[in-house]
Design an enzyme around this catalytic site. Structure first.
Site, PDB file in Angstrom:
ATOM      1  N   CYS A  64       6.167   4.015   5.292  1.00 17.80           N
ATOM      2  CA  CYS A  64       5.416   2.923   4.662  1.00 17.80           C
ATOM      3  C   CYS A  64       5.202   1.842   5.716  1.00 17.80           C
ATOM      4  O   CYS A  64       6.090   1.596   6.537  1.00 17.80           O
ATOM      5  CB  CYS A  64       6.200   2.369   3.472  1.00 17.80           C
ATOM      6  SG  CYS A  64       5.431   0.944   2.690  1.00 17.80           S
ATOM      7  N   THR A  65       4.025   1.212   5.644  1.00 19.06           N
ATOM      8  CA  THR A  65       3.673   0.198   6.647  1.00 19.06           C
ATOM      9  C   THR A  65       4.711  -0.918   6.783  1.00 19.06           C
ATOM     10  O   THR A  65       4.873  -1.491   7.847  1.00 19.06           O
ATOM     11  CB  THR A  65       2.344  -0.474   6.250  1.00 19.06           C
ATOM     12  OG1 THR A  65       2.409  -0.810   4.851  1.00 19.06           O
ATOM     13  CG2 THR A  65       1.172   0.422   6.527  1.00 19.06           C
ATOM     14  N   TYR A  99      -1.516  -0.374  -3.143  1.00 20.45           N
ATOM     15  CA  TYR A  99      -2.020   0.967  -3.460  1.00 20.45           C
ATOM     16  C   TYR A  99      -0.877   1.880  -3.941  1.00 20.45           C
ATOM     17  O   TYR A  99      -1.121   2.861  -4.614  1.00 20.45           O
ATOM     18  CB  TYR A  99      -2.608   1.629  -2.204  1.00 20.45           C
ATOM     19  CG  TYR A  99      -3.971   1.155  -1.760  1.00 20.45           C
ATOM     20  CD1 TYR A  99      -4.610   0.058  -2.335  1.00 20.45           C
ATOM     21  CD2 TYR A  99      -4.628   1.840  -0.735  1.00 20.45           C
ATOM     22  CE1 TYR A  99      -5.865  -0.349  -1.889  1.00 20.45           C
ATOM     23  CE2 TYR A  99      -5.877   1.454  -0.298  1.00 20.45           C
ATOM     24  CZ  TYR A  99      -6.500   0.359  -0.865  1.00 20.45           C
ATOM     25  OH  TYR A  99      -7.739  -0.031  -0.422  1.00 20.45           O
ATOM     26  N   GLY A 100       0.343   1.533  -3.538  1.00 23.01           N
ATOM     27  CA  GLY A 100       1.486   2.436  -3.730  1.00 23.01           C
ATOM     28  C   GLY A 100       1.851   2.733  -5.166  1.00 23.01           C
ATOM     29  O   GLY A 100       2.613   3.653  -5.430  1.00 23.01           O
ATOM     30  N   ASN A 133       0.327   4.555   4.573  1.00 26.22           N
ATOM     31  CA  ASN A 133       0.935   5.847   4.247  1.00 26.22           C
ATOM     32  C   ASN A 133       0.413   6.383   2.915  1.00 26.22           C
ATOM     33  O   ASN A 133       0.234   7.577   2.748  1.00 26.22           O
ATOM     34  CB  ASN A 133       2.460   5.707   4.164  1.00 26.22           C
ATOM     35  CG  ASN A 133       3.101   5.618   5.526  1.00 26.22           C
ATOM     36  OD1 ASN A 133       3.597   6.589   6.051  1.00 26.22           O
ATOM     37  ND2 ASN A 133       3.069   4.437   6.130  1.00 26.22           N
ATOM     38  N   THR A 134       0.172   5.477   1.975  1.00 21.13           N
ATOM     39  CA  THR A 134      -0.296   5.907   0.657  1.00 21.13           C
ATOM     40  C   THR A 134      -1.686   6.536   0.758  1.00 21.13           C
ATOM     41  O   THR A 134      -1.947   7.586   0.170  1.00 21.13           O
ATOM     42  CB  THR A 134      -0.281   4.707  -0.318  1.00 21.13           C
ATOM     43  OG1 THR A 134       1.038   4.154  -0.346  1.00 21.13           O
ATOM     44  CG2 THR A 134      -0.687   5.114  -1.709  1.00 21.13           C
ATOM     45  N   GLU A 175       7.219  -8.810   2.333  1.00 23.37           N
ATOM     46  CA  GLU A 175       6.197  -9.857   2.296  1.00 23.37           C
ATOM     47  C   GLU A 175       6.828 -11.229   2.071  1.00 23.37           C
ATOM     48  O   GLU A 175       6.295 -12.249   2.503  1.00 23.37           O
ATOM     49  CB  GLU A 175       5.129  -9.526   1.244  1.00 23.37           C
ATOM     50  CG  GLU A 175       4.428  -8.234   1.629  1.00 23.37           C
ATOM     51  CD  GLU A 175       3.115  -7.965   0.934  1.00 23.37           C
ATOM     52  OE1 GLU A 175       2.732  -8.739   0.045  1.00 23.37           O
ATOM     53  OE2 GLU A 175       2.476  -6.962   1.299  1.00 23.37           O
TER      54      GLU A 175
HETATM   55  N1  DGL Z   1       0.436   0.104   2.888  1.00 26.29           N
HETATM   56  C1  DGL Z   1       1.188   0.784   1.861  1.00 26.29           C
HETATM   57  C2  DGL Z   1       1.826   2.039   2.452  1.00 26.29           C
HETATM   58  O1  DGL Z   1       2.036   2.173   3.633  1.00 26.29           O
HETATM   59  C3  DGL Z   1       2.255  -0.134   1.267  1.00 26.29           C
HETATM   60  C4  DGL Z   1       1.691  -1.252   0.424  1.00 26.29           C
HETATM   61  C5  DGL Z   1       0.937  -0.775  -0.808  1.00 26.29           C
HETATM   62  O2  DGL Z   1       1.576  -0.255  -1.741  1.00 26.29           O
HETATM   63  O3  DGL Z   1      -0.272  -0.898  -0.813  1.00 26.29           O
HETATM   64  O4  DGL Z   1       2.123   2.949   1.723  1.00 26.29           O
END
Ligand code: DGL
Length: 272
Positions: free
Chosen positions: A188-189, A44-45, A76-77, A156
């Protein structure tokens, strides 16, 4: 009103949010947890706010159908792009997001005129939501943000503590180091996996590192205690749903959760 035995819903763009699940399991071992990871549409980022918002709302609806008593936005996104909209959609179910939880935790451990850094995805950093949330609490706190997009694929791949990770962190954190910060929010996760190397690269034990996964778990606990909604069970169940099941899923899950997941259910995107 939801029963205290209802599960907590936690969601993320993929499996990174399992860092939040891990923190919640540690803080609230008796809670049942339903997790959704949007593995078909991750990352999503690098997407637009509008798209991330739409995805976040779809997943919220999915979790509400599961009759959760609380929703935690682990991503977080999504938290940066859509928290107000998700809060509204979920009413009266309480919603907590990592951005507000991490900002609150930073303001609790730092002085009001301190300087704090935030690292996250491009979308999170470009949204300015962390700055706004921090300055809402402490208008005098100075905030330095830095997008670190390469850290997600590195985590990852399991490359969190080798020379590539170290070099990448050195480059990303150079401005942060030069600014003599008092604290750094891991926005961020995936970033809790780099906690130790980040500490080493910063090279200053006085810098407080704020893990937004731990912060949201602590906030969730405080709210459940206050509302008298804790699950009295000894050990909670964990249900895991994903929109696609990549081949390396178990390996990745273990990396982020510290455990394998016995059963993972696939939800097709049309059912979101
Ligand atoms: N889960 C997203 C975050 O915490 C990081 C991975 C993504 O870009 O989807 O922002």
């Amino acid at each position: 009103v939801a029963s205290n035995k209802a599960p907590i819903g936690i969601f993320d763009s993929g499996i990174g949010g399992l860092t939040v699940v891990k923190a919640v399991m540690d803080a609230l071992p008796g809670e049942d947890i339903i997790y959704f990871g949007d593995t078909a549409r991750v990352p999503y980022g690098i997407k637009s706010m509008e798209t991330v918002r739409e995805y976040g709302l779809q997943i919220t609806t999915f979790l509400l159908r599961k009759k959760v008593k609380m929703i935690l936005i682990a991503c977080n996104t999504v938290s940066a792009a859509a928290e107000p909209q998700i809060v509204e959609r979920a009413q009266p179910v309480p919603v907590l997001g990592v951005v507000k939880a991490g900002s609150r935790a930073a303001c609790d451990v730092l002085q009001p005129t301190d300087k704090v850094g935030v690292i996250g995805t491009l979308a999170t950093v470009n949204s300015g939501t962390y700055e706004a949330a921090i300055q809402d609490i402490n208008p005098k706190m100075r905030v330095f943000s830095k997008a670190c997009p390469l850290l997600v694929p590195l985590a990852e791949e399991g490359w969190t503590d080798n020379e590539v990770a170290r070099k990448t962190l050195e480059i990303y954190l150079a401005d942060i180091k030069a600014n003599n910060l008092n604290g750094l929010i891991l926005g961020c996760t995936h970033y809790p996996l780099f906690k130790e190397p980040i500490r080493e690269v910063l090279g200053n034990p006085d810098i407080k590192i704020i893990d937004s996964a731990e912060s949201i778990a602590a906030s969730a606990k405080a709210i459940l205690v206050e509302k008298n909604m804790l699950n009295p069970k000894e050990k909670g169940n964990f249900e895991c749903y994903v929109s696609d099941k990549p081949q390396r899923f178990q390996q990745l899950a273990e990396r982020f959760l510290g455990n394998t997941i016995p059963r993972i259910e696939l939800v097709s995107l049309e059912h979101l």
